[in-house]
Design an enzyme around this catalytic site. Structure first.
Site, mmCIF file in Angstrom:
data_model
loop_
_atom_site.group_PDB
_atom_site.id
_atom_site.type_symbol
_atom_site.label_atom_id
_atom_site.label_comp_id
_atom_site.label_asym_id
_atom_site.label_seq_id
_atom_site.Cartn_x
_atom_site.Cartn_y
_atom_site.Cartn_z
ATOM 1 C CE1 TYR A 86 -3.897 -2.191 0.258
ATOM 2 C CE2 TYR A 86 -2.493 -3.431 1.752
ATOM 3 C CZ TYR A 86 -3.618 -3.344 0.954
ATOM 4 O OH TYR A 86 -4.465 -4.418 0.845
ATOM 5 C CG ASP A 145 -1.446 -13.653 5.778
ATOM 6 O OD1 ASP A 145 -1.817 -14.529 6.578
ATOM 7 O OD2 ASP A 145 -2.014 -13.444 4.693
ATOM 8 C CG HIS A 385 1.476 -8.491 -3.077
ATOM 9 N ND1 HIS A 385 1.041 -9.639 -3.677
ATOM 10 C CD2 HIS A 385 0.482 -8.084 -2.272
ATOM 11 C CE1 HIS A 385 -0.171 -9.924 -3.250
ATOM 12 N NE2 HIS A 385 -0.537 -8.992 -2.387
ATOM 13 C CE1 TYR A 467 -8.301 -4.471 2.272
ATOM 14 C CE2 TYR A 467 -8.733 -3.933 4.554
ATOM 15 C CZ TYR A 467 -7.922 -4.499 3.597
ATOM 16 O OH TYR A 467 -6.736 -5.086 3.972
ATOM 17 N NE ARG A 468 -4.219 -1.767 4.320
ATOM 18 C CZ ARG A 468 -3.632 -2.688 5.077
ATOM 19 N NH1 ARG A 468 -4.261 -3.811 5.347
ATOM 20 N NH2 ARG A 468 -2.429 -2.493 5.567
HETATM 21 C C1 LIG Z 1 2.697 -10.370 1.202
HETATM 22 C C2 LIG Z 1 1.865 -9.428 2.020
HETATM 23 C C3 LIG Z 1 0.948 -9.928 2.949
HETATM 24 C C4 LIG Z 1 0.172 -9.052 3.706
HETATM 25 N N1 LIG Z 1 -0.725 -9.562 4.596
HETATM 26 C C5 LIG Z 1 -1.531 -8.721 5.286
HETATM 27 C C6 LIG Z 1 -2.519 -9.226 6.179
HETATM 28 O O1 LIG Z 1 -2.664 -10.428 6.388
HETATM 29 N N2 LIG Z 1 -3.315 -8.332 6.809
HETATM 30 C C7 LIG Z 1 -3.168 -6.989 6.642
HETATM 31 O O2 LIG Z 1 -3.908 -6.210 7.242
HETATM 32 N N3 LIG Z 1 -2.239 -6.500 5.809
HETATM 33 C C8 LIG Z 1 -1.416 -7.312 5.134
HETATM 34 N N4 LIG Z 1 -0.460 -6.795 4.300
HETATM 35 C C9 LIG Z 1 -0.370 -5.321 4.142
HETATM 36 C C10 LIG Z 1 0.660 -4.623 5.077
HETATM 37 O O3 LIG Z 1 1.952 -5.050 4.766
HETATM 38 C C11 LIG Z 1 0.362 -4.841 6.577
HETATM 39 O O4 LIG Z 1 -0.935 -4.404 6.902
HETATM 40 C C12 LIG Z 1 1.348 -4.120 7.519
HETATM 41 O O5 LIG Z 1 1.216 -4.640 8.812
HETATM 42 C C13 LIG Z 1 1.125 -2.613 7.621
HETATM 43 O O6 LIG Z 1 2.265 -2.031 8.171
HETATM 44 P P1 LIG Z 1 2.306 -1.384 9.629
HETATM 45 O O7 LIG Z 1 1.488 -2.240 10.529
HETATM 46 O O8 LIG Z 1 3.711 -1.148 9.994
HETATM 47 O O9 LIG Z 1 1.509 -0.031 9.438
HETATM 48 P P2 LIG Z 1 2.129 1.416 9.207
HETATM 49 O O10 LIG Z 1 2.871 1.437 7.939
HETATM 50 O O11 LIG Z 1 2.829 1.854 10.418
HETATM 51 O O12 LIG Z 1 0.782 2.253 9.106
HETATM 52 C C14 LIG Z 1 -0.107 2.130 8.035
HETATM 53 C C15 LIG Z 1 -0.786 3.482 7.817
HETATM 54 O O13 LIG Z 1 -1.603 3.792 8.939
HETATM 55 C C16 LIG Z 1 -1.492 5.165 9.293
HETATM 56 N N5 LIG Z 1 -0.879 5.247 10.633
HETATM 57 C C17 LIG Z 1 0.064 4.410 11.108
HETATM 58 N N6 LIG Z 1 0.342 4.703 12.371
HETATM 59 C C18 LIG Z 1 -0.410 5.765 12.704
HETATM 60 C C19 LIG Z 1 -0.578 6.502 13.918
HETATM 61 N N7 LIG Z 1 0.085 6.174 15.012
HETATM 62 N N8 LIG Z 1 -1.475 7.526 13.929
HETATM 63 C C20 LIG Z 1 -2.193 7.831 12.807
HETATM 64 N N9 LIG Z 1 -2.074 7.163 11.637
HETATM 65 C C21 LIG Z 1 -1.196 6.131 11.589
HETATM 66 C C22 LIG Z 1 -0.623 5.823 8.228
HETATM 67 O O14 LIG Z 1 -1.456 6.347 7.216
HETATM 68 C C23 LIG Z 1 0.190 4.656 7.695
HETATM 69 O O15 LIG Z 1 0.581 4.829 6.359
HETATM 70 C C24 LIG Z 1 0.330 -7.651 3.540
HETATM 71 C C25 LIG Z 1 1.267 -7.164 2.611
HETATM 72 C C26 LIG Z 1 2.027 -8.040 1.858
HETATM 73 C C27 LIG Z 1 3.012 -7.463 0.889
#
Ligand SMILES: Cc1cc2nc3c(=O)[nH]c(=O)nc-3n(C[C@H](O)[C@H](O)[C@H](O)COP(=O)(O)OP(=O)(O)OC[C@H]3O[C@@H](n4cnc5c(N)ncnc54)[C@H](O)[C@@H]3O)c2cc1C
Length: 521
Positions: A86, A145, A385, A467-468
């Site tokens: 994303y 995941d 991806h 949804y995203r």
């Molecule tokens: C192979 C693969 C598998 C995946 N599987 C999944 C899965 O099973 N489920 C899933 O949900 N996703 C999945 N993802 C998507 C993604 O990689 C994950 O959701 C990942 O955990 C998001 O990163 P993060 O938790 O560090 O969020 P961050 O990158 O920290 O945050 C995501 C966004 O939330 C907002 N944000 C973050 N923190 C704050 C804050 N403190 N205050 C206000 N806004 C904030 C910002 O807009 C930020 O860009 C997958 C991706 C890949 C490539």
């Protein structure tokens, strides 16, 4: 929108150095390379920040936000910044200052009696899982995941986790938030000093605000409650395999009935053949031709991996006798579909960490990085991806029809069609169309971007919205929500103008732009 004012950024960074220490302000190209979209060709830098700043406390964060407000400098926030697929840690506005909350990573509470934890934004799924395990808490965590993301960032993005609290996004409860003027707010019961139910009761006295800070740019979340579940006696993994593409209809209709009556909980996922193949193998293991993989090859993959055209991934959690009862019901219901096979394996929570299958471990609440390999279908270690993920009713026939349309569009672009249905509730699902690409191949990457643009628009015409969305598609995805001549957008823009008049917090997040940057302005 235009890039932020360089002089203002430079002044802001000088002042932020005094707040967090110079070592926590990263502005050299080599330092920033970790904070771009990792799945873009290296020559693209649409979402690279001007700098990354790393506060270690709420107070430092409040000061940073005040400085940005004074100077009119745009900020972008991540918690772990692993939002791969994303946009990763990239910023929607090129040249904004990224606030990385990775250093704010304390687990403030784990309560075994009331089954919840209170965490700071930098806490990853793996970190919380290990703290629960090492502290001897008999609890389970609903995980995504890939476990390196943050509990807070993932949840704020409406991230999908697979255990019972993942259903209908039930896990988060009660937040602390830094607002655009630097003030600190606690939502829900937390609004009362010393309230004992902040992370236990989802509502408020008045409007509930948790949702307002999810997928928005109205504040920066600095603490969040997350619900946990007691460890069950037994975990059972049903192996439900169907052989025909068209079985999707009956599989989904059967699933709905079993979710509505409570036989199946959590977020069961139905994976297509290629949806599973990406988690276990590479495309070149099966096929080297150009264009979409032919059906005959898909059938061979399904047969060799033992996953047919569809396989469910889920679990039943609970007392052994209850799990047996539910499995018996599930076996009879799915077994009535011609050609569908149903088997099941059990384990105890103690055995879950040593399960061979990473997919089983995830639904048993054990996070890891093993499933990250699904991005490598085309590019191996340089695999990107990106998903197109519309929300669909949990009904077989319309879901099949939609997938027929989406498959045609994806294959017209020369790409393999792989989808996974994630039943986020008993009434609706997220239909994830996964697109993998070799991000060293600029043309192939561009082709996937173009294909997703088409999917967003065409599905939008049919009444399906995402949804995203990736940073590149946030505006387009938001455009689809146009009922009442964009009444929703106008309303959230009014909130944005009221709570962040200088427009400094994550401009453009979910297509919500500050007044000065709106296309019409
Ligand atoms: C192979 C693969 C598998 C995946 N599987 C999944 C899965 O099973 N489920 C899933 O949900 N996703 C999945 N993802 C998507 C993604 O990689 C994950 O959701 C990942 O955990 C998001 O990163 P993060 O938790 O560090 O969020 P961050 O990158 O920290 O945050 C995501 C966004 O939330 C907002 N944000 C973050 N923190 C704050 C804050 N403190 N205050 C206000 N806004 C904030 C910002 O807009 C930020 O860009 C997958 C991706 C890949 C490539």
């Amino acid at each position: 929108m235009s890039e932020p004012d360089e002089a203002a950024i430079s002044t802001a960074l000088d002042r932020i150095r005094a707040i967090v220490g110079a070592e926590h302000v990263l502005d050299q190209p080599a330092e920033l390379s970790e904070y771009r979209d990792p799945f873009q060709p290296t020559v693209w830098d649409d979402y690279t920040p001007a700098a990354v700043v790393r506060p270690e406390s709420v107070e430092q964060l409040q000061e940073i936000v005040r400085v940005a407000g004074e100077l009119g400098v745009p900020l972008w926030t991540h918690s772990q910044g692993r939002n791969n697929g994303y946009g990763g840690a990239g910023t929607r506005t090129k040249g904004a200052i990224t606030i990385s909350l990775r250093r704010m990573n304390r687990i403030l509470e784990i309560d075994s009696e009331l089954c919840y934890a209170l965490v700071e934004p930098g806490v990853s799924w793996i970190q919380l899982y290990e703290a629960i395990r090492d502290g001897g808490h008999p609890l389970m965590l609903s995980v995504p995941d890939i476990g390196w993301g943050s509990v807070v960032g993932n949840s704020l993005e409406y991230g999908i986790t697979y255990l019972p609290h993942g259903q209908d996004f039930m896990a988060p409860c009660g937040m602390e938030v830094v607002l655009a003027n630097g003030e600190l707010l606690r939502t829900g019961m937390g609004a009362q000093p010393g309230n004992r139910s902040w992370n236990l009761y989802r509502r408020s006295f008045g409007p509930s605000l948790d949702q307002l800070f999810m997928q928005s740019n109205f504040g920066i979340v600095t603490k969040m409650g997350i619900w946990l579940q007691p460890q069950p006696e037994t975990i059972l993994f049903p192996r439900i395999v169907a052989q025909r593409e068209r079985d999707l209809v009956e599989l989904i209709d059967t699933l709905r009935v079993l979710m509505l009556d409570g036989t199946i909980s959590g977020v069961p996922t139905l994976l297509s053949t290629l949806g599973v193949a990406t988690t276990l193998t590479k495309r070149s293991d099966w096929y080297d031709g150009d264009g979409p993989i032919p059906d005959a090859v898909i059938d061979r993959i399904g047969a060799e991996l033992g996953v047919g055209r569809w396989i469910f991934r889920t679990a039943l959690w609970g007392d052994d006798a209850l799990v047996d009862h539910r499995f018996d019901k599930l076996r009879r219901a799915f077994g009535a579909i011609p050609g569908v096979s149903v088997a099941g394996d059990k384990c105890s929570p103690d055995e879950a960490p040593s399960l061979a299958s990473a997919a089983d471990r995830v639904v048993a609440g054990v996070p890891s990085l093993d499933l990250a390999q699904m991005a490598g279908w085309y590019g191996g270690e340089h695999g990107g991806h990106m998903s197109f993920s519309p929300v669909v009713p949990l009904q077989g026939a319309p879901m099949y029809e939609l997938n027929t349309v989406l498959r045609r569009l994806v294959e017209q672009a020369g790409l393999d069609y792989m989808n996974i249905v994630m039943a986020t509730g008993a009434r609706s699902a997220v239909n994830v169309v996964g697109n993998s690409f070799d991000f060293d191949d600029e043309q192939a990457t561009r082709n996937v971007y173009e294909s997703i643009r088409t999917l967003v628009t065409e599905a939008g015409r049919l009444g399906y919205g995402e949804y995203r969305a990736h940073l590149s598609f946030m505006d387009l995805a938001a455009d689809q929500y146009s009922w009442g001549d964009h009444a929703y957008r106008r309303f959230v823009e009014r909130i944005k103008d009221a709570v962040d008049p200088a427009g400094i917090l994550s401009p453009g997040k979910q297509g919500i732009w500050p007044a000065a940057n709106r296309p019409a302005a």
